[in-house]
Design an enzyme around this catalytic site. Structure first.
Site, short mmCIF file in Angstrom:
data_model
loop_
_atom_site.label_atom_id
_atom_site.label_comp_id
_atom_site.label_asym_id
_atom_site.label_seq_id
_atom_site.Cartn_x
_atom_site.Cartn_y
_atom_site.Cartn_z
N CYS B 147 0.81 -1.22 0.00
CA CYS B 147 0.00 0.00 0.00
C CYS B 147 0.85 1.26 0.00
O CYS B 147 0.68 2.13 -0.84
CB CYS B 147 -0.95 0.00 1.20
SG CYS B 147 -2.21 -1.26 1.01
N HIS B 148 1.75 1.39 0.95
CA HIS B 148 2.51 2.63 1.05
C HIS B 148 4.00 2.39 1.19
O HIS B 148 4.74 3.25 1.67
CB HIS B 148 1.98 3.49 2.20
CG HIS B 148 0.51 3.74 2.09
ND1 HIS B 148 -0.41 2.95 2.72
CD2 HIS B 148 -0.20 4.62 1.37
CE1 HIS B 148 -1.62 3.36 2.41
NE2 HIS B 148 -1.52 4.38 1.60
#
Lengths: 427, 183
Positions: B147-148
């Site tokens: 995701c990040h």
């Protein structure tokens, strides 16, 4: 509503009888037929009507979809496929509802930017603006929870990331997320409550819309010059002039709407959401729906988790204070050359932030990574640094507006709405 | 006549002793607030985990199903739990980095049970925003969150990216050499 003299005259025995008991026809007449409206409203003003239409479409299609949808973690995904394949016209109704969310946000962004540009948030319309911000917040909550309902991979991890934002707050964070989930992870209880709230919130939006229109009809519409209505010469009745203009805008908007629904219904969605939710495997690249991308980019621009979350909420929160931040005496930016320039940059920055939000943060902007150097924690040639610069401008814009209120020298403002129309072609 | 008497008596009493009326107002308001709170609390608390969710607090897992170098993901309280059979090389790398510059300092020994260095059992939820990190990604031989971009090492410690903490350790105990109870 506006406190002006009502021109409604009941013609039949029944309407006279009704008018002395519940003057509802009079209310509608005074609000939408004989309501005096500035004569110079341009097409940017038609998005209020478009938005009312969007809300109506979402509620009508949503109520119908709820008749076939099952809010259960084991059954939700298949019930959506059942709607798509088996329910009569189900595919169309669902595509209208899903596309409708995007269209709703498109229209609301235009509506909000129009408000900022023409100074529609300024006195005496502060409450009107704040009610609009409340509607926007409710829309974001509704849109987010609706996106979770199909229980695909994007639904699931969207819910995971957004609910985890509340976990960033110290001390209360963990308790709040557990409370939101109804468990120790996003699961069936979460889906059930999101369905309940997704059904409730649109009706709350409708309620705030009534207040929004009420607050609009007290001072009346702002207009492109930002100059107050001075005489009867400046206004025309809402019907037929603006019912027809708004109606034409709605038809044009529906054409765009139909292009998406019938020719590219999945263009605004993500293929991963056609994979059932799997709590044990996150998709390779998760992104929110396009209308949340600028805020997502702001979240990722900040390296610290809590600060990032606060920046993201602050990006919406600052809108509530806009009537007091933008305190220039001149309402319309048509007569504020400096403010106009910074406004145009602001719009481009919002689009740019959306672009950053759609891309992985460490992806290079130019070339394949060979160009650029490391600044701080990331390469300067990357989306994370671009989103930092754009985030800085997003917030700086509000400071600039505040300062411009003192230092800007505006262009001459016409004496009345009728003056520029008579003396020059373009105001 | 009677009216005059009835009128003046409470009036004078009110002047002479205003705190009695104030007390009734305050007591009534406090009672109303208390009653409202008591009525609202169940409506708020119903959203917290229900009895059946709390009852699924622990699971048992048979470790003989996991090969050396392999990771099995099991579901515990709705969350993924990574059960990793670490290789000697991975353990050595983790121990070597005990004194490296860590965001959330922890020794490798503190992240597994004594004498069971090969078994690393972690809650497979990124401490940033809750995604499930993938094994084999990232530059530290451990996990990469898709995701990040948070990167965890072979001990599940955060090494790079926005996550603030190391991957959490669930409560667990070895029932035998091949059986572990999580929760």
């Amino acid at each position: 509503m506006s406190g002006q003299h009502s021109t409604y005259e009941p013609k039949t025995g029944f309407t006279r009888w009704l008018d002395s008991r519940l003057p509802i026809i009079r209310l509608g007449w005074d609000s939408f037929i004989d309501f005096p409206t500035p004569k110079n409203l341009n097409y940017w003003w038609t998005f209020g009507g478009v938005l009312a239409m969007c809300l109506g479409i979402q509620i009508a299609t949503g109520v119908v979809l709820a008749m076939h949808y099952t809010p259960d973690a084991g059954l939700a995904f298949n019930s959506v496929e059942h709607i798509m394949r088996d329910v009569n016209h189900g595919w169309m109704i669902r595509y209208i509802h899903a596309t409708g969310a995007s269209m709703f946000f498109l229209a609301v962004y235009i509506h909000m930017l129009r408000g900022v540009y023409y100074g529609s948030h300024k006195a005496p319309r502060e409450i009107l603006w704040i009610l609009g911000c409340v509607i926007y917040l409710l829309m974001m909550a509704t849109g987010f929870m609706g996106y979770v309902l199909p229980w695909g991979q994007m639904s699931y991890y969207g819910a995971v990331v957004i609910t985890n934002l509340f976990g960033a707050f110290p001390i209360i964070g963990k308790g709040v997320t557990t409370w939101l989930w109804g468990g120790f992870a996003v699961d069936n209880p979460t889906l059930n409550r999101f369905f309940s709230l997704h059904y409730l919130l649109p009706f709350m939006i409708a309620g705030v819309v009534v207040l929004h229109i009420w607050a609009l009809h007290v001072p009346g519409n702002n207009n492109p010059t930002g100059v107050n209505v001075k005489s009867k010469e400046d206004t025309i009745p809402f019907h037929p002039y603006y019912t027809v203009k708004d109606g034409f805008a709605m038809v044009c908007f529906l054409i765009l709407f139909a292009v998406f629904v019938f020719f590219m219904p999945d263009a605004l969605g993500h293929a991963d959401n056609y994979v059932p939710a799997n709590p044990l495997q996150t998709p390779a690249h998760i992104v929110p729906e396009w209308y949340f991308l600028p805020f997502y980019a702001i979240l990722r621009a900040v390296p610290d988790k809590l600060t990032g979350v606060l920046a993201m909420f602050g990006a919406v929160g600052v809108l509530f204070a806009l009537p007091w931040i933008d305190h220039s005496k001149v309402r319309s930016m048509r007569y504020r050359p400096a403010a106009k320039l910074f406004f145009i940059i602001f719009v481009l920055v919002c689009v740019g932030l959306g672009f950053c939000g759609a891309n992985p943060p460490d992806k290079p902007l130019f070339g394949d990574g060979g160009i650029g150097f490391t600044l701080g924690d990331a390469n300067l040639n990357s989306f994370v640094w671009l989103s930092r610069f754009l985030t800085a401008y997003y917030f700086a814009f509000f400071g600039i507006l505040f300062v411009l209120g003192f230092v800007e020298k505006p262009l001459p403002v016409p004496d009345s709405i009728s003056t520029p129309a008579l003396s020059e072609k373009k105001g | 006549m009677a009216n005059t008497v009835l009128d003046t008596t409470p009036h004078e009493a009110g002047h002479g002793d205003p705190s009695r009326r104030d007390f009734i107002h305050i007591a009534a308001a406090a009672g109303a607030v208390g009653a409202l709170g008591a009525a609202v609390w169940p409506l708020v608390d119903q959203m917290n985990p229900s009895g059946d969710v709390l009852a699924l607090a622990s699971i048992e897992f048979d470790l003989s199903k996991v090969m050396e170098g392999q990771q099995v993901v099991v579901k515990w309280q709705g969350k993924p739990v990574f059960v990793r059979y670490r290789t000697a090389k991975e353990i050595a790398e983790a121990v070597k980095d005990d004194n490296a510059s860590l965001k959330d300092p922890a020794t490798d020994a503190s992240r597994h049970k004594d004498g069971k260095a090969q078994w690393l059992i972690l809650v497979g939820v990124c401490t940033h925003l809750g995604c499930v990190p993938n094994f084999g990604g990232g530059s530290f031989g451990g996990w990469l969150c898709p995701c990040h971009g948070s990167i965890y090492d072979t001990s599940g410690r955060i090494r790079s990216g926005p996550a603030p903490r190391n991957l959490d350790l669930p409560e667990y105990a070895f029932l035998s050499d091949t059986k572990v109870k999580i929760g």
